[in-house]
Design an enzyme around this catalytic site. Structure first.
Site, PDB file in Angstrom:
ATOM      1  N   HIS A 262       0.870  -1.169   0.000  1.00 33.93           N
ATOM      2  CA  HIS A 262       0.000   0.000   0.000  1.00 33.93           C
ATOM      3  C   HIS A 262       0.912   1.224   0.000  1.00 33.93           C
ATOM      4  CE1 HIS A 262      -3.314   2.634   0.889  1.00 33.93           C
ATOM      5  NE2 HIS A 262      -2.599   3.165   1.857  1.00 33.93           N
ATOM      6  N   ASP A 264       1.117   5.118  -0.155  1.00 35.81           N
ATOM      7  CA  ASP A 264       0.381   6.377  -0.132  1.00 35.81           C
ATOM      8  C   ASP A 264       0.991   7.323  -1.156  1.00 35.81           C
ATOM      9  OD1 ASP A 264      -1.582   5.872   1.920  1.00 35.81           O
ATOM     10  OD2 ASP A 264       0.113   5.727   3.294  1.00 35.81           O
ATOM     11  N   ASP A 374      -7.429   1.566   2.460  1.00 35.46           N
ATOM     12  CA  ASP A 374      -7.080   2.509   3.523  1.00 35.46           C
ATOM     13  C   ASP A 374      -7.939   3.767   3.523  1.00 35.46           C
ATOM     14  OD1 ASP A 374      -5.541   3.362   5.683  1.00 35.46           O
ATOM     15  OD2 ASP A 374      -4.126   4.439   4.435  1.00 35.46           O
ATOM     16  N   HIS A 578      -6.071   9.732  -0.515  1.00 32.46           N
ATOM     17  CA  HIS A 578      -6.660   9.702   0.839  1.00 32.46           C
ATOM     18  C   HIS A 578      -5.783  10.267   1.960  1.00 32.46           C
ATOM     19  CE1 HIS A 578      -4.892   5.504   0.641  1.00 32.46           C
ATOM     20  NE2 HIS A 578      -4.445   5.879   1.812  1.00 32.46           N
TER      21      HIS A 578
HETATM   22 ZN    ZN Z   1      -2.950   4.944   2.951  1.00 36.04          ZN
END
Ligand code: ZN
Length: 1014
Positions: A262, A264, A374, A578
């Protein structure tokens, strides 16, 4: 038998830590190390490779915050190592607990080809297996000295989050830099013992299986000669063969593991660093795919693929090949893993359009799952958008973070506001960073709520957040967990394979209706107000740009700016990631976002201006045209068209009150602003109804202390409401405008270190009190709200979301309602009693709360809506939201839901006045029912010249209407969001002469592709 269990377990831990793990690399020689530090931002690979090195030794400091150093390691494989496996061990000064949050590196060969990424959990580079002896080793590492922002004492304010404030003190010291012999047998023994030790710890103490493993582990430890681990590891392993071969029971939970990182797209690092994070992780993952034939990896976010395509083509070539082999699996079909609370209807749709199209164009792959592990909650509008994008599944684990209520299902049908149902899975492993630990696997099996009717769950496996991905240790553990007694089984499977199995085994899953509200991170609806404002402004300008450019293309032959619009859309979509739009990134990210939004706005204004001038004709004509981009007519100008402005009605007045303050009137509303500058009364003249609850005053600014227990930028904790200061002290109250078309009062206040000026305006012919707020905000850890206590008795209210609105209760009967003490709206909240309602319209704020009290005086109900304006958290940006902010809100008494929808569009799409030569620009399309709202008018992305019009039913009822085109229609085809012909529309879409008859269901969305004749 005597109970020696804990004795053996303690022995396992010590022998593993102090003897067996160190024996994985039994021999080593130091590498020679040189370093060059780039003077500023990262440099191209060729420049980094060519720069001169200076010597540096293990233990030396390196790496100013956000710096880039090129580190070269050189050495010779000793002749004595012939026949053995040799690896370079490159420890940049890693803390093993912080993969993704620390320094990282990407290893290159001298020719510039990438080898793999380095992070705290992945420090090895394979040199030879087997070695010949005498090999020359020369490797270059592009090392990023990213500082730790989220440290062991988390959430402390830090200046490290922006290169401009981070200073230049080195953050790291070089640690091990060696060539070493890798003893694979010892490494395999470590994995055997870890898997069995971790499994053992999860089994009931009274289970026979636990004791069988314990005795086998004891025999293995007995077999290890502590002074000759390498010589005895094979013997020790043989003692474990039987317990590792015992198969899982038939009812074992089945985990579909998929390699994942994951990443970001920005968070505790800037966007530019994510480009490199993705390159490092994908370099690692493509290498691991080559080493491990059963392993599969998935990566979401088309933007991240696009980055490596542009910036690291050699890594992208490896990705392309692995995708073609079916082992590197693009997931999610969105441009980024966006927030879903705040993006507008169109933006949420375009996340899927650009994401899915990228994967289709690049790889010929269409995703059917939305992959948002997430994201901080999911709106009731999202299921319909997923379905209209041609997808059918959703994955997230985030709702497991909720503070109060446990979600009752892991696999279920999620029903949105229009009735669309999406098959949804929450991985019961409760993490997107699974590392194949026994505790994680056992938690998934125990935690799975759908046991008995379903058996499969998914586990995204690999280091994430800051990247890193799956390790060879995780793959080795998964291999042992494939079919192991006492454990859930683990298989590498693609997300689509998992979903197909999960759906097949669970034909009647339970249903959850409405939003998936995350009972955490509620302050992300407010933090970093300028980022949110930039997003909303961009969404509005994009609507205008597409509408007027399409109109100018069809009417005036102006070239449609396909490339510009696509690039701008993708930039806006990226910033809906996000941790960007929610305001939870470091200062650097939000500083850049503000500049980016300003540049996009300038570019969009140019596109809009050019198109409108082409439509208006020669400015020398001297005619003033009013352009209306809203989906409803106003000032006698048609929706989506332009005409000369109608004269306004007049009739406004402002009168001073004897008791202080003023009365503002426009014939529709009588507004009393009292001597404190607060709104004491708003009477809807037509009905005679008072809006403000007796004994209260509206537009009351309220200030709360706001210091959450964790996650400062993300969270507001419920106790913030225990203390409140009403900002009633007045600096000045003056009339700011007083003519027959407009009356306004100006209210100035100061509090703490801040000042606020509000202008309250009534306009002729408008059933609306406009409130413009300018705050010079210099508070710390405070929450500013604007309160509107309304004389309304209702159990629920409506809040706008994508393609409609949803209802939330005004009470706190159960823990589920009580937990929603801060919620999201797009452009309005609406409250009503049968026959009469009020809308509060918000131009750029999203957070709000609604509470109710019953008055002692008359027994009536006061329902208070409060808009959240500003916060001042100090982590991760220590100066969040300091400075000047402008907000626009409006109170609309007497509003039905349709009025709320109309005013919501109007507030973000002001009229534009252009001088030209024509009297009128007719809209390209017109609808004869205000409940049918156009959310986009644009030219088709395939550049065929077709017009694409997206319409939805906005009031939550059934609506019939006719869409008429102002050109000769040759065809009208219902499409999906990707503008492909689609038969999934549930309502009726019938082509008739000159238009299309629509009969839409509540909140139904339909995309039409209109082809002009000739
Ligand atoms: Zn995240």
């Amino acid at each position: 038998m005597h109970d020696d269990r804990t004795l053996v377990e303690s022995r396992l831990k010590r022998v593993l830590d102090e003897r067996i793990r160190p024996a994985v690399y039994p021999d080593s020689v130091p590498l020679e190390v040189g370093i060059w530090t780039a003077p500023g931002e990262p440099v191209p690979v060729a420049e980094g490779l060519a720069a001169p090195r200076t010597p540096i030794a293990v233990g030396d400091a390196w790496g100013a915050p956000w710096g880039t150093s090129w580190i070269t390691v050189a050495g010779t494989v000793p002749e004595a190592w012939a026949g053995r496996t040799v690896e370079a061990l490159i420890d940049l000064g890693f803390d093993a607990n912080m993969p993704g949050f620390q320094c990282e590196g990407l290893v290159y060969r001298p020719d510039g080809s990438p080898v793999k990424g380095l992070n705290p959990q992945n420090q090895w580079v394979r040199i030879a297996a087997p070695a010949a002896g005498g090999e020359q080793v020369l490797l270059h590492v592009e090392a990023a000295s990213n500082p730790v922002i989220l440290d062991y004492h988390p959430f402390l304010p830090t200046e490290l989050g922006d290169k401009e404030t981070a200073g230049d003190q080195p953050r790291y010291r070089l640690a091990r830099m060696d060539l070493a012999v890798f003893d694979e047998t010892v490494w395999q023994l470590v994995i055997d013992l870890e898997v069995l030790g971790e499994l053992m710890a999860e089994l009931p103490v009274e289970s026979a299986r636990r004791w069988e493993i314990l005795r086998a582990v004891e025999r293995a430890l007995d077999g290890v000669a502590l002074q000759d681990v390498n010589g005895t590891a094979a013997q020790a392993r043989s003692e474990l063969t039987d317990v590792l071969a015992a198969p899982a029971v038939p009812s074992a939970h089945r985990i579909s593991a998929i390699g994942h990182a994951h990443i970001d797209s920005a968070w505790l690092w800037p966007l530019r660093e994510t480009v490199r994070k993705v390159a490092r992780t994908t370099a690692n993952m493509t290498a691991l795919l080559e080493d491990e034939p059963e392993f599969l990896y998935t990566m979401s976010q088309a933007q991240q693929f696009a980055w490596i395509k542009e910036h690291r083509p050699e890594v992208y070539a490896r990705v392309r090949k692995a995708v073609a082999d079916g082992r590197f699996v693009p997931a999610g079909g969105m441009w980024v893993e966006s927030d879903t609370n705040m993006p507008s209807s169109e933006a949420m749709a375009r996340q899927f359009v650009y994401g899915k199209r990228f994967f289709l164009d690049e790889f010929g792959i269409e995703n059917h799952e939305a992959w948002l592990p997430d994201t901080f909650g999911f709106t009731g509008g999202l299921p319909q958008i997923i379905r209209n994008a041609g997808s059918k599944w959703l994955l997230t684990q985030k709702i497991s973070w909720s503070q109060v209520n446990r979600f009752p299902h892991h696999t279920f049908l999620w029903e949105g506001i229009d009735g669309t149902r999406i098959f949804t899975h929450f991985p019961p492993v409760d993490t997107y960073n699974c590392s194949m630990k026994g505790s994680e696997i056992a938690h998934a099996a125990r935690n799975f709520k759908d046991k008995g009717v379903a058996r499969h769950s998914l586990a995204p496996t690999g280091w994430g957040d800051g990247g890193g991905g799956t390790t060879r240790e995780m793959v080795a553990k998964a291999a042992r967990l494939k079919d192991l007694e006492g454990s859930a089984t683990v298989r590498w499977e693609r997300p689509a394979e998992f979903f197909a199995k999960a759906e097949a085994e669970y034909p009647k899953p339970p249903v959850w209706v409405g939003e998936l509200y995350l009972e955490l991170h509620r302050a992300t609806l407010t933090s970093q107000a300028k980022t949110k404002q930039g997003n909303r402004r961009s969404e509005n300008l994009l609507r205008e740009a597409e509408l007027w450019c399409a109109t100018a293309a069809l009417r005036a032959g102006l070239a449609y700016p396909y490339e510009e619009l696509e690039r701008i859309w993708k930039t806006v979509l990226l910033h809906q990631f996000h941790d960007i739009l929610p305001g939870s990134s470091i200062a650097w990210v939000h500083r850049e976002a503000e500049a980016t939004y300003a540049a996009l706005a300038a570019e969009l204004e140019t596109l809009i201006g050019r198109a409108q001038q082409a439509l208006a004709g020669d400015a020398a004509g001297g005619r003033e045209l009013v352009f209306n981009a809203a989906p409803h007519a106003r000032s006698a100008v048609a929706a989506g068209g332009a005409s000369t402005a109608a004269s306004t009605a007049g009739g406004c007045s402002a009168t001073a009150r004897a008791a202080g303050g003023f009365v503002l009137r426009n014939g529709l509303l009588d507004v009393v602003v009292d001597g404190d500058g607060l709104v004491a009364s708003v009477v809807d003249v037509a009905s005679g109804r008072e809006t403000v609850a007796p004994g209260t005053r509206a537009n009351l600014l309220q200030l709360h202390p706001d210091f959450p227990n964790m996650w400062d930028a993300w969270d507001v904790d419920q106790f913030y409401r225990n203390t409140v200061t009403d900002l009633t002290a007045l600096d000045s109250l003056t009339v700011a405008a007083s003519d027959t078309d407009r009356v306004a009062v100006r209210v100035a206040r100061s509090f703490g270190s801040s000042t606020v000026v509000q202008t309250l305006t009534l306009r002729a012919g408008e059933q609306r009190l406009d409130i413009d707020t300018e705050v010079d905000w210099h508070e710390t850890e405070k929450f500013l709200k604007a309160a509107f206590p309304l004389d309304i008795h209702t159990e629920r209210y409506a809040a706008e979301t994508q393609f409609g609105h949803l209802h939330r209760p005004t009470h706190t009967n159960t823990s589920w309602e009580a937990a929603k003490f801060e919620a999201c709206n797009h452009r309005f909240v609406h409250l009503d009693e049968p026959g009469w309602g009020v809308a509060l319209v918000t131009a750029s704020t999203y957070g709000h709360d609604v509470t109710r009290t019953v008055r002692d005086t008359d027994g009536g109900t006061t329902t208070t809506v409060r808009c959240s304006l500003l916060r001042a958290p100090r982590f991760p940006d220590p100066r969040t939201d300091q400075g000047l902010h402008r907000f626009h809100h409006a109170l609309v008494p007497g509003a039905g839901i349709g009025d709320a929808v109309r005013e919501g569009y109007r507030i973000g799409l002001p009229e534009r006045r252009v001088t030209g030569s024509v009297a009128e620009v007719a809209p390209l399309v017109a609808l004869d029912n205000d409940a049918l709202v156009v959310s986009a008018v644009k030219l088709a992305d395939d550049r065929s010249g077709d017009l694409v019009v997206r319409v939805y039913e906005a009031n939550g009822g059934r609506a019939r209407g006719r869409l008429s085109a102002s050109f000769v229609l040759a065809g009208a085809v219902p499409c999906d969001l990707l503008e492909r012909p689609w038969d999934g529309t549930r309502g009726e879409v019938t082509m008739v002469d000159g238009g299309v008859e629509l009969a839409l269901r509540p909140f139904e969305l339909v995309t039409l592709r209109l082809t002009a004749a000739g």
